[in-house]
Design an enzyme around this catalytic site. Structure first.
Site, PDB file in Angstrom:
ATOM      1  N   TYR A   1      -8.831   1.522 -51.187  1.00 50.12           N
ATOM      2  CA  TYR A   1      -8.667   0.611 -50.037  1.00 50.12           C
ATOM      3  C   TYR A   1      -7.883  -0.644 -50.394  1.00 50.12           C
ATOM      4  O   TYR A   1      -7.883  -1.589 -49.613  1.00 50.12           O
ATOM      5  CB  TYR A   1     -10.032   0.145 -49.521  1.00 50.12           C
TER       6      TYR A   1
ATOM      7  N   CYS B   1      -5.448   8.799 -66.217  1.00 51.03           N
ATOM      8  CA  CYS B   1      -3.999   9.028 -66.224  1.00 51.03           C
ATOM      9  C   CYS B   1      -3.395   8.983 -64.826  1.00 51.03           C
ATOM     10  O   CYS B   1      -2.945   9.997 -64.284  1.00 51.03           O
ATOM     11  CB  CYS B   1      -3.705  10.366 -66.874  1.00 51.03           C
TER      12      CYS B   1
ATOM     13  N   GLY C   1     -25.549  -0.648 -44.570  1.00 53.26           N
ATOM     14  CA  GLY C   1     -25.427  -0.121 -45.930  1.00 53.26           C
ATOM     15  C   GLY C   1     -24.984  -1.235 -46.861  1.00 53.26           C
ATOM     16  O   GLY C   1     -25.758  -1.815 -47.604  1.00 53.26           O
ATOM     17  N   ARG C   2     -23.690  -1.588 -46.721  1.00 52.70           N
ATOM     18  CA  ARG C   2     -23.085  -2.577 -47.618  1.00 52.70           C
ATOM     19  C   ARG C   2     -23.866  -3.895 -47.683  1.00 52.70           C
ATOM     20  O   ARG C   2     -24.077  -4.442 -48.762  1.00 52.70           O
ATOM     21  CB  ARG C   2     -21.666  -2.862 -47.117  1.00 52.70           C
TER      22      ARG C   2
ATOM     23  N   TYR D   1     -21.005   1.444 -52.348  1.00 50.40           N
ATOM     24  CA  TYR D   1     -19.859   2.356 -52.418  1.00 50.40           C
ATOM     25  C   TYR D   1     -19.193   2.302 -53.799  1.00 50.40           C
ATOM     26  O   TYR D   1     -17.980   2.436 -53.919  1.00 50.40           O
ATOM     27  CB  TYR D   1     -18.855   2.046 -51.296  1.00 50.40           C
TER      28      TYR D   1
HETATM   29  N1  LLP Z   1     -23.639   4.211 -40.122  1.00 53.87           N
HETATM   30  C1  LLP Z   1     -22.613   5.079 -40.128  1.00 53.87           C
HETATM   31  C2  LLP Z   1     -22.584   6.152 -39.135  1.00 53.87           C
HETATM   32  C3  LLP Z   1     -21.585   4.953 -41.071  1.00 53.87           C
HETATM   33  O1  LLP Z   1     -20.566   5.795 -41.065  1.00 53.87           O
HETATM   34  C4  LLP Z   1     -21.643   3.901 -42.032  1.00 53.87           C
HETATM   35  C5  LLP Z   1     -20.593   3.740 -43.038  1.00 53.87           C
HETATM   36  C6  LLP Z   1     -22.744   3.029 -41.993  1.00 53.87           C
HETATM   37  C7  LLP Z   1     -23.715   3.210 -41.013  1.00 53.87           C
HETATM   38  C8  LLP Z   1     -22.909   1.895 -42.957  1.00 53.87           C
HETATM   39  O2  LLP Z   1     -21.915   0.944 -42.831  1.00 53.87           O
HETATM   40  P1  LLP Z   1     -21.963  -0.407 -43.664  1.00 53.87           P
HETATM   41  O3  LLP Z   1     -23.148  -1.217 -43.184  1.00 53.87           O
HETATM   42  O4  LLP Z   1     -22.104  -0.048 -45.091  1.00 53.87           O
HETATM   43  O5  LLP Z   1     -20.684  -1.059 -43.371  1.00 53.87           O
HETATM   44  N2  LLP Z   1     -16.503   3.443 -48.668  1.00 53.87           N
HETATM   45  C9  LLP Z   1     -16.110   2.339 -47.819  1.00 53.87           C
HETATM   46  C10 LLP Z   1     -17.059   2.152 -46.659  1.00 53.87           C
HETATM   47  C11 LLP Z   1     -17.215   3.393 -45.826  1.00 53.87           C
HETATM   48  C12 LLP Z   1     -18.228   3.223 -44.724  1.00 53.87           C
HETATM   49  C13 LLP Z   1     -18.568   4.537 -44.116  1.00 53.87           C
HETATM   50  N3  LLP Z   1     -19.569   4.473 -43.093  1.00 53.87           N
HETATM   51  C14 LLP Z   1     -15.977   1.085 -48.670  1.00 53.87           C
HETATM   52  O6  LLP Z   1     -16.211   1.142 -49.882  1.00 53.87           O
HETATM   53  O7  LLP Z   1     -15.595   0.036 -48.173  1.00 53.87           O
END
Ligand code: LLP
Length: 425
Positions: free
Chosen positions: A327, A353, A286-287, A381
């Site tokens: 975070y 606020c 994702g990220r 995100y």
């Molecule tokens: N697969 C699953 C099952 C997940 O739970 C997640 C992310 C991903 C893939 C993707 O992960 P990435 O490649 O994006 O690291 N809101 C938080 C991050 C939460 C991630 C949740 N799960 C932040 O802003 O850092």
């Protein structure tokens, strides 16, 4: 190279100045670079070239339809966590047949929808979920393709809120219970056991924990094969981190290096097996696909000198970008048009606020009211976690392609926010 660079004294997204974008679309606004998006996806696609591999973009990171459309056309599949996200895949022209459904709490309705749309696989996280899925599939005269999300108990060494692969987390089936759970799944009449998956956490800068998780999955796949349960795919999840730019931060391992090491291990393992049949490899990034493709553009409303601190009060807030307060995440802040003059140390805060409403702390900036700031690396995100707290409409989103800009989500107006509400009769 970043697609957000200074040109002629102003920060640009590709060839468009962020000042021009603010003048046309207002602020706060999320600004994305199409070239950056395609480049990031391309790094995964290139490393998967010639292999049986599928990159399922974890759209929770950023689910704007324009982004999904571009990725779908580039060949991406999708990792979804709700029925709503599946509807987005379809609306964006994505292929449900390349979509996997993760998450610990899938409802009956969501399972039914996903079966109707013929998704690639359900990533199942518990025994009760296996039973529910079996029942739903049976009631539809169908068989559901399943993978078990195994919790390899690997320390991802990341923020506790985004670490998911330890025993103490709510995610997945414990490694020690996995074999038994696979046996149960294989015995259910309306399930096809097709794969294994894991996701150990997010913002991982080193790939060692990911490779450690891979080794544990491999061990389990071999054990299952000995029992006559043959899996067709292995899904290592997402989690690769990005460079948020804080001083002293370790740079993340490049996508190509990580995938190279991962495929090398898989190849060596398959070659060592009798027959050495290939196994499909799935990723859920994702990220690392979207974070550095976007910035949050915001304008300084007031400068407020405090007793202990100076505040730059901007028109974006925690409701637009939750990562800092949720975070304690460090996000870069850059003036769109840098000024000469002495810098002061500011906390960059929003109008909400809450004392927790901050976007950046203790940044040295030479700024004046009315100046634009860009909160960097905000493509992941950011918008997907935005809320309407304080009855603030969510930001506009635009995408830049070379010297063109297109609005990809209109700014919400307050009337939209209470349109679904009603007073008592
Ligand atoms: N697969 C699953 C099952 C997940 O739970 C997640 C992310 C991903 C893939 C993707 O992960 P990435 O490649 O994006 O690291 N809101 C938080 C991050 C939460 C991630 C949740 N799960 C932040 O802003 O850092």
């Amino acid at each position: 190279m970043s697609h957000f660079q200074y040109q002629n004294g102003a920060l640009h997204a590709e060839r468009v100045s962020l000042s021009a974008i603010a003048a046309q679309f207002g602020s706060p606004t999320y600004v994305y670079s199409k070239a950056a998006l395609l480049e990031n996806f391309g790094a995964y696609a290139d490393a998967c070239q010639g292999r049986d591999a599928l990159v399922c973009y974890a759209m929770k990171a950023n689910s704007n339809l324009a982004i999904l459309d571009l990725l779908a056309r580039a060949g991406a599949g999708f990792d979804i966590v709700s029925g709503g996200e599946l509807l987005r895949v379809i609306a964006a022209g994505g292929d449900p047949g390349k979509t996997i459904f993760s998450g610990v709490g899938k409802t009956v309705e969501e399972m039914r929808l996903a079966l109707e749309k013929n998704i690639l696989c359900f990533n199942v996280e518990s025994i009760p979920e296996l039973h529910r899925l079996n029942e739903v599939a049976g009631s539809m005269g169908r068989r559901a393709p399943v993978s078990l999300r195994v919790n390899p108990n690997v320390d991802a060494k990341t923020h506790p809120y985004i670490a998911t692969g330890l025993k103490a987390n709510k995610f997945g089936v414990a490694f020690d219970d996995a074999l038994q759970t696979y046996r149960s799944a294989a015995a259910l009449p309306h399930l096809d056991v097709v794969g294994i998956d894991c996701h150990i956490g997010s913002q991982l800068l080193d790939d060692a924990p990911l490779l450690e998780a891979l080794d544990k999955l491999i061990e389990l796949i071999d054990t299952l094969a000995d029992e006559g349960i043959h899996l067709h795919h292995l899904d290592i999840g997402g989690g690769l981190g990005v460079n948020y730019g804080a001083e002293g931060d370790q740079p993340p391992v490049p996508v190509g290096d990580y995938l190279g090491r991962l495929f090398a291990r898989i190849d060596a393992w398959r070659a060592g097996r009798h027959g050495g049949q290939p196994i499909k490899v799935i990723f859920e990034p994702g990220r690392s696909i979207v974070a550095d493709t976007g910035v949050l553009l915001t304008r300084i409303e007031f400068l407020k000198p405090g007793v202990e601190k100076n505040f730059a009060i901007v028109d974006a807030a925690m409701n637009d970008l939750m990562r800092p307060t949720l975070y304690q995440a460090w996000m870069g802040v850059q003036p769109v048009v840098p000024r000469e003059g002495d810098k002061l140390t500011y906390d960059v805060v929003g109008p909400v606020c809450e004392s927790g409403d901050w976007l950046a702390r203790e940044r040295d900036l030479a700024v004046a009211p009315g100046d634009l700031l860009a909160i960097m690396t905000a493509g992941a995100y950011g918008m997907t976690m935005a809320s309407n707290y304080n009855t603030r409409g969510r930001a506009a989103e635009v995408m830049v392609d070379g010297d063109r800009v297109q609005l990809i989500r209109q700014r919400e107006h307050p009337a939209d926010l209470f349109a679904l509400e009603s007073m008592l009769e």
